[in-house]
Design an enzyme around this catalytic site. Structure first.
Site, PDB file in Angstrom:
ATOM      1  N   ARG A   1      40.359  41.379  35.764  1.00 24.58           N
ATOM      2  CA  ARG A   1      39.869  40.040  36.115  1.00 24.58           C
ATOM      3  C   ARG A   1      38.446  39.783  35.607  1.00 24.58           C
ATOM      4  NH1 ARG A   1      42.987  41.479  40.650  1.00 24.58           N
ATOM      5  NH2 ARG A   1      44.627  39.980  41.144  1.00 24.58           N
TER       6      ARG A   1
ATOM      7  N   GLY B   1      44.108  54.410  40.794  1.00 25.52           N
ATOM      8  CA  GLY B   1      42.652  54.405  40.794  1.00 25.52           C
ATOM      9  C   GLY B   1      42.092  54.192  42.195  1.00 25.52           C
TER      10      GLY B   1
ATOM     11  N   GLY C   1      48.677  45.485  33.257  1.00 27.49           N
ATOM     12  CA  GLY C   1      48.260  45.158  31.888  1.00 27.49           C
ATOM     13  C   GLY C   1      46.819  44.694  31.811  1.00 27.49           C
TER      14      GLY C   1
ATOM     15  N   GLN D   1      44.998  50.467  48.522  1.00 26.87           N
ATOM     16  CA  GLN D   1      46.317  50.553  47.879  1.00 26.87           C
ATOM     17  C   GLN D   1      46.740  52.012  47.725  1.00 26.87           C
ATOM     18  OE1 GLN D   1      47.623  48.110  44.334  1.00 26.87           O
ATOM     19  NE2 GLN D   1      46.954  49.937  43.261  1.00 26.87           N
TER      20      GLN D   1
ATOM     21  N   SER E   1      37.680  45.873  35.699  1.00 22.75           N
ATOM     22  CA  SER E   1      38.821  45.163  36.272  1.00 22.75           C
ATOM     23  C   SER E   1      39.346  44.193  35.229  1.00 22.75           C
ATOM     24  CB  SER E   1      38.373  44.389  37.514  1.00 22.75           C
ATOM     25  OG  SER E   1      39.332  43.403  37.844  1.00 22.75           O
TER      26      SER E   1
ATOM     27  N   GLN F   1      52.923  40.354  44.830  1.00 22.30           N
ATOM     28  CA  GLN F   1      51.688  40.864  45.438  1.00 22.30           C
ATOM     29  C   GLN F   1      50.522  39.882  45.306  1.00 22.30           C
ATOM     30  OE1 GLN F   1      51.599  44.337  42.670  1.00 22.30           O
ATOM     31  NE2 GLN F   1      49.392  44.093  42.765  1.00 22.30           N
TER      32      GLN F   1
ATOM     33  N   GLY G   1      39.412  52.121  32.598  1.00 24.03           N
ATOM     34  CA  GLY G   1      39.866  52.633  33.899  1.00 24.03           C
ATOM     35  C   GLY G   1      41.342  52.973  33.868  1.00 24.03           C
ATOM     36  N   HIS G   2      42.139  52.033  33.330  1.00 25.98           N
ATOM     37  CA  HIS G   2      43.579  52.299  33.192  1.00 25.98           C
ATOM     38  C   HIS G   2      43.813  53.487  32.255  1.00 25.98           C
ATOM     39  CE1 HIS G   2      43.805  47.753  33.878  1.00 25.98           C
ATOM     40  NE2 HIS G   2      44.528  48.230  34.874  1.00 25.98           N
TER      41      HIS G   2
END
Ligand code: AMP
Length: 281
Positions: free
Chosen positions: A188, A148, A31, A154, A186, A61, A36-37
């Protein structure tokens, strides 16, 4: 857009779609969506009949409980963004729906990929990623899942997961989306202070310069050079800079011994941890 909170309802809906021979492209997210998403969702929609997105802040995680507590949550805005790119299905389960009362990871062996880079600094992170991605792939059973390259390690680990567990899905890696000043998008980033946000584009600038120097300097010299650059930026604390082979994620003995390698970086901007990477050859 159909929104589901339970596995049962989602599975029932998807079973009907599969019966009607609809192909499914899946994009897992936590979320606080950004371009990017959305680029992944657009791709899923373009290449499949249905685009399915999950929003789930996966507790297992997170190696840092503060990071988990403060992870941005913007569900209403996310729903609007997903509608705007034609997402068909949104799955937003609760932690209880996924883990019941056992909020623990499975333990995975990703043939050593999990011990490199992020694995060295985020204890248990990839066990958490493996646990949730495997669970979602088993629930949704998509034809293709999109990830991505922002989280390149990952992506490689998810490919390994699918290979090891024979999960019938194609994993696609997609390009990194950046802000105009080069900072990798990001969720964040929203938590950066004004000062940290201003200095954060230095991360990608340095990666680009390192790419230019790659070949002229050897790996050790280049790593030293990058460390020196970050010493000049007191607001940014370099956690690691690593050049690694894209397949093994290990630093090659020398540049010639790797077909394709990348530079990977993790940096603290205050208490916000940012990662990025760039292809070198
Ligand atoms: P997250 O919500 O951070 O778990 O990310 C969900 C998916 O979006 C993962 O596959 C990420 O690699 C991908 N992603 C995150 N940021 C970017 C970006 N800047 N560009 C492209 N993909 C991204």
């Amino acid at each position: 857009m159909n929104i589901f909170n339970t596995k049962l309802e989602l599975k029932a809906f998807l079973a009907e779609q599969k019966e009607a021979r609809k192909s499914i492209g899946f994009v897992p997210t936590m979320g606080a969506l950004h371009e990017g998403h959305l680029s992944l969702v657009k791709r899923a929609k373009k290449k499949n009949d249905l685009a399915v997105v999950s929003i789930f802040v996966n507790p297992t995680q997170f190696d840092n409980s503060e990071d988990l507590k403060k992870y941005p949550q913007t569900l209403e805005n996310d729903k609007q963004l997903l509608e705007s790119v034609g997402c068909d299905v949104l799955f937003v389960p609760t932690v209880k729906e996924i883990y019941d009362n056992n909020i623990n990871s499975e333990k995975f062996d990703f043939d050593g990929l999990e011990h490199e880079m992020e694995g060295k600094f985020r204890e248990g992170h990839f066990d958490g990623v493996g646990t949730i991605v495997k669970a979602f792939l088993e629930i949704i059973m998509p034809d293709v899942a999109y990830f991505g390259k922002k989280d390149f390690q990952q992506l490689q680990i998810v490919k390994k997961l699918v290979e090891k567990y024979n999960i019938p899905v194609e994993i696609k890696g997609r390009p990194i989306f950046r802000e105009d000043d080069g900072l990798a998008m990001s969720s964040r980033n929203a938590r950066l202070t004004k000062e940290h946000r201003e200095v954060a584009p230095f991360i990608y600038k340095t990666l680009k310069k390192a790419k230019k120097k790659f070949g002229a300097k050897n790996i050790e010299e280049l790593t030293k050079w990058v460390k020196k650059q970050f010493k000049k930026k007191p607001l940014l604390e370099l956690e690691y800079f690593t050049i690694a082979d894209e397949k093994t994620l290990k630093t090659p003995e020398n540049i010639e011994s790797s077909k394709s390698c990348r530079a990977f970086i993790a940096v603290f901007a205050g208490d916000i941890r940012l990662i990025d990477n760039i292809g070198l050859k």
